[in-house]
Design a protein around this motif. Sequence first.
Motif, PDB file in Angstrom:
ATOM      1  N   GLU A  17       0.832  -1.207   0.000  1.00  0.00           N
ATOM      2  CA  GLU A  17       0.000   0.000   0.000  1.00  0.00           C
ATOM      3  C   GLU A  17       0.864   1.254   0.000  1.00  0.00           C
ATOM      4  O   GLU A  17       0.557   2.244  -0.683  1.00  0.00           O
ATOM      5  N   ALA A  18       1.971   1.224   0.750  1.00  0.00           N
ATOM      6  CA  ALA A  18       2.890   2.367   0.766  1.00  0.00           C
ATOM      7  C   ALA A  18       3.511   2.574  -0.619  1.00  0.00           C
ATOM      8  O   ALA A  18       3.646   3.706  -1.108  1.00  0.00           O
ATOM      9  N   MET A  19       3.901   1.462  -1.258  1.00  0.00           N
ATOM     10  CA  MET A  19       4.462   1.522  -2.610  1.00  0.00           C
ATOM     11  C   MET A  19       3.442   2.091  -3.599  1.00  0.00           C
ATOM     12  O   MET A  19       3.764   2.915  -4.455  1.00  0.00           O
TER      13      MET A  19
ATOM     14  N   ASP B 146       2.854 -10.804  -2.554  1.00  0.00           N
ATOM     15  CA  ASP B 146       4.298 -10.926  -2.810  1.00  0.00           C
ATOM     16  C   ASP B 146       4.610 -10.614  -4.273  1.00  0.00           C
ATOM     17  O   ASP B 146       5.578  -9.913  -4.582  1.00  0.00           O
ATOM     18  N   ASP B 147       3.777 -11.172  -5.154  1.00  0.00           N
ATOM     19  CA  ASP B 147       3.984 -10.945  -6.589  1.00  0.00           C
ATOM     20  C   ASP B 147       3.818  -9.468  -6.942  1.00  0.00           C
ATOM     21  O   ASP B 147       4.596  -8.904  -7.714  1.00  0.00           O
ATOM     22  N   LEU B 148       2.810  -8.817  -6.361  1.00  0.00           N
ATOM     23  CA  LEU B 148       2.571  -7.389  -6.614  1.00  0.00           C
ATOM     24  C   LEU B 148       3.713  -6.541  -6.065  1.00  0.00           C
ATOM     25  O   LEU B 148       4.128  -5.554  -6.682  1.00  0.00           O
ATOM     26  N   ASN B 149       4.226  -6.928  -4.892  1.00  0.00           N
ATOM     27  CA  ASN B 149       5.372  -6.204  -4.332  1.00  0.00           C
ATOM     28  C   ASN B 149       6.602  -6.328  -5.229  1.00  0.00           C
ATOM     29  O   ASN B 149       7.318  -5.351  -5.485  1.00  0.00           O
ATOM     30  N   THR B 150       6.833  -7.551  -5.710  1.00  0.00           N
ATOM     31  CA  THR B 150       7.977  -7.783  -6.606  1.00  0.00           C
ATOM     32  C   THR B 150       7.833  -6.963  -7.882  1.00  0.00           C
ATOM     33  O   THR B 150       8.787  -6.329  -8.357  1.00  0.00           O
ATOM     34  N   GLN B 151       6.628  -6.981  -8.462  1.00  0.00           N
ATOM     35  CA  GLN B 151       6.381  -6.219  -9.690  1.00  0.00           C
ATOM     36  C   GLN B 151       6.550  -4.723  -9.446  1.00  0.00           C
ATOM     37  O   GLN B 151       7.117  -4.005 -10.274  1.00  0.00           O
ATOM     38  N   GLY B 152       6.060  -4.239  -8.295  1.00  0.00           N
ATOM     39  CA  GLY B 152       6.195  -2.820  -7.972  1.00  0.00           C
ATOM     40  C   GLY B 152       7.644  -2.391  -7.835  1.00  0.00           C
ATOM     41  O   GLY B 152       8.041  -1.327  -8.303  1.00  0.00           O
ATOM     42  N   GLN B 153       8.451  -3.235  -7.185  1.00  0.00           N
ATOM     43  CA  GLN B 153       9.882  -2.927  -7.051  1.00  0.00           C
ATOM     44  C   GLN B 153      10.561  -2.900  -8.413  1.00  0.00           C
ATOM     45  O   GLN B 153      11.420  -2.055  -8.677  1.00  0.00           O
ATOM     46  N   ARG B 154      10.147  -3.820  -9.285  1.00  0.00           N
ATOM     47  CA  ARG B 154      10.727  -3.873 -10.634  1.00  0.00           C
ATOM     48  C   ARG B 154      10.328  -2.647 -11.457  1.00  0.00           C
ATOM     49  O   ARG B 154      11.137  -2.083 -12.181  1.00  0.00           O
ATOM     50  N   LEU B 155       9.066  -2.235 -11.307  1.00  0.00           N
ATOM     51  CA  LEU B 155       8.607  -1.049 -12.027  1.00  0.00           C
ATOM     52  C   LEU B 155       9.404   0.175 -11.633  1.00  0.00           C
ATOM     53  O   LEU B 155       9.831   0.967 -12.465  1.00  0.00           O
TER      54      LEU B 155
END
Length: 893
Positions: free
Chosen positions: A44-46, A125-134
């Motif tokens: 949510e913070a991301m 977890d998948d959304l967090n990983t994708q967000g970090q990659r973006l």
Amino acid sequence: MEKVGDIIWDITKYLCGRAKHEADFICDLEENLQSLEAKWNVLEAMKKDAEAKIKADEETGEMQRTNEVNLWLKRIQNTEEEIKEIRVQGAQEIQNKCLSKCCPKNCKSSHKLGKKVAKMIREVDDLNTQGQRLGKYYQITHKLPHKPIGQIPLDETVGQDFIFDKVWNSIEANEVGVIGLYGTGGVGKTTLLKKINNKLVKRRPDFLVIWVVVSKEPDLDRIMDNIRKSVGIGDGDWGSCYNQEQKSSMILDALKKKKFVLLLDDVWERLNLSSVGVPYPKDTEFEYKVLFTTRLKDVCAKMKAQKSFEVEFLKEEEALELFLEKVGEETINSHPRIKVLAKEMATECKGLPLALIVVGSAMAGVQSIDAWEGSKTRLTSSPWTTSDLETKVFSILKLSYDRLPNDTHKKCFLYCALYPEDYVIRANDIIDKWIGEGLLCKDMTTSVHDLRNDGHSIITKLKLCCLLESVEDDIVVSRSFKIHDMIRDMALWLACEQDKRIKKFLAQGEAITLFHDDVETWKIVERISIITAGRETWLEPPITCPNLVALLFRGNRIGLKNIKYMSKLKVLELNAPNVHGLEEIGGLVLLEYLSLSSLEFQYPQELKNLKNLKVLNLSLIVNDNGIIPLEVISSLQQLRVLRVHCGAALVGGKDSKVEEEFLKEVECLPKIEELNVEMTTKNGVNNLFDSNKLQSCMCALRLLRLRDTIIEMHLLLASISKMKHLRQFAMGGLRRVVEDSYIYDTTYSLTTLQSVSISSCHSLTHVTWLKYAPSLQLLVIAYCNSMEQVIKEDENVDSSSIFSSLVSLTLYEVPKLENIHKTALSFPSLKSIRIYGCSNLKKLPLHSNSAEHKLALINGKKDWWNNLEWDDPTAKNHFQSKFQPREMLNTGE
């Protein structure tokens, strides 16, 4: 028996393992709920950080979120709804536990919820990983795609902020659909409209902005053609319309599906919007907007404008600011007296922006006090006492004309007035006419190539003086310019000796409507120009034109029965489907420039009488009777420039010797310097390759339809290397091209080549020889079925020089093409890439710094673009904003 026991043991272990796995969903439920909450807080913070950046970028009006980040945010939104449900269900399960809150009351519901929580943890977890990659590897926003009109280059404006705000407020008003801007010519109406265009493009990306110049003599076909290109109606659909009504209906259907703003510049009379397919805004509850500029206030009422604004002259302080800006700080500070004189001259311009810009530009760099004093005296003597405001303005603008270096510059400038309002003038076209009239060199002792350079220098000087306007002209072979309608009117006024009754120049409407019985005008007229588009025009001048020097006609029909009486004619351009009485041209013994363009032609023997002809342009579609008589060519002993755009005129049907004989006659011309021809026979090509003189004269060469002729590339390139003035080269329909190791031959020199077009050459597998063309600006490759690469890799060649000048690249229906160049190129000049029908092309030779600040368009099919592979992970996002699907653009471009 032992094997059976092993099997039973394995099954038991598996079942026990599965049972434990399933039991963990129940036992670990509370712990997993806490883990899910923690991971969700991070996500949510991301999400909030990403949304804050997106909001800031999108508020600029220049950026929008990428499709990938948009999908990511939607997934988060859907996940959030599911997590809300999980929270409620989790709280209930924990509350309902028994045995001191250790065991669930309902194992089935706890197990079901436990599986749901575990699945949601994986999703988060998948959304967090994708967000970090973006955030780390990809941009989350990109620049908005260019609209058909896009931003218009505009200098810093002075004194328009107040009226701009008033107009913008009217645009945003709900009950305003049509807005008129009126005022004196040169007061800044078009500049204001450009400023509005740029803000619309920037702030209202949901609107299609359409820009159309109407002009004093409106042509509905041209207006509709501009609109249909903006809305994306292709040439095929447009060509199927038989009349204006069908065209109007097609535009209307397209516009109904869009939000749009139509900007009409230079309206002189009421334009019926429905006649060009534009719905009237009031009838659509003001969903659309129409803005227009006009010199006439009553046009605002006739156009049913809900709001009208007068664009007024600048105030004294604003006028001085603009004037000083154009003169330049260095000149102003070079002497204390200059600043005083500058203020006085700015005052004399009476706040008219065009006058301030033109006069200020004329004084830029002038540091002589005497020159400033003289210019101020001429300016203050301008007849502001006269009641004719236009004449007052012309008298001020004339100062820039007076300060031109010499009579050559002045005459060349006046010549520009022969072209219509808002017409895009091709530089080489008008320079040819200057050469023909002897404006650049009367005795023709200077070479044509030097004269052409002189012509371009004059155009550059006229631009610097703000007497001409630049047009997008990165491609030298098509370099063009325009002339402001007020400057054009001033030029016509000067050409007529500052007296509107003395008609020495007749252009457009004045020439068309001139009555035959106006004997006095026909006696004094020196130049006539009728350049029309899609208009029924017939010209047959009367007998009395004794002083006519130049006649330019582009229309439907022209009769020449009286042309022999125009004994002083030096420049003649005839562009019409039907030209009658061509033999009469033979009597024009002083003619130096002749340009003929028609659908069908038979060359009369009388053309051999044109002994003074220096420039001959032929662009014809002819039958077998249209062969140029060889005795005509051999008679043109003064000819310096020859351009022929009609293969059949040379080959004479099936007689391949005619082309060879034609070239031999051209070779014998003593003064020939510049050739633009097409070769369609083996004999013609061999004759060309054997002649050093013809090669030295070649400026444009087209090799076409040599189906049964073997072309060896190393011989062709060796010949082209000898053509030291070759700017344009095309080859089409060459089915038997032999390639060899020529690509590594560093002796080839193609340094002057600027434009290359290759089509239907099915044996070509590459065009690596283009690496020897450092000046290449335009490249088109089409229908080459065997081509696999454009440029083959060569580790011995510095790739930084490859395509270093390329501005436009088009690849069309090249099915086997795998790469343009294996490694990425810098493309420092590239502005557009168009790729269609190249399904095997999986990569573009681009990195994130390629074509920096230049590339404006990548055009192709959406599927092709989406499936491209990128070595540089940031490159696709970098170029995403440049991509426009093919269906969005006019396919005729």
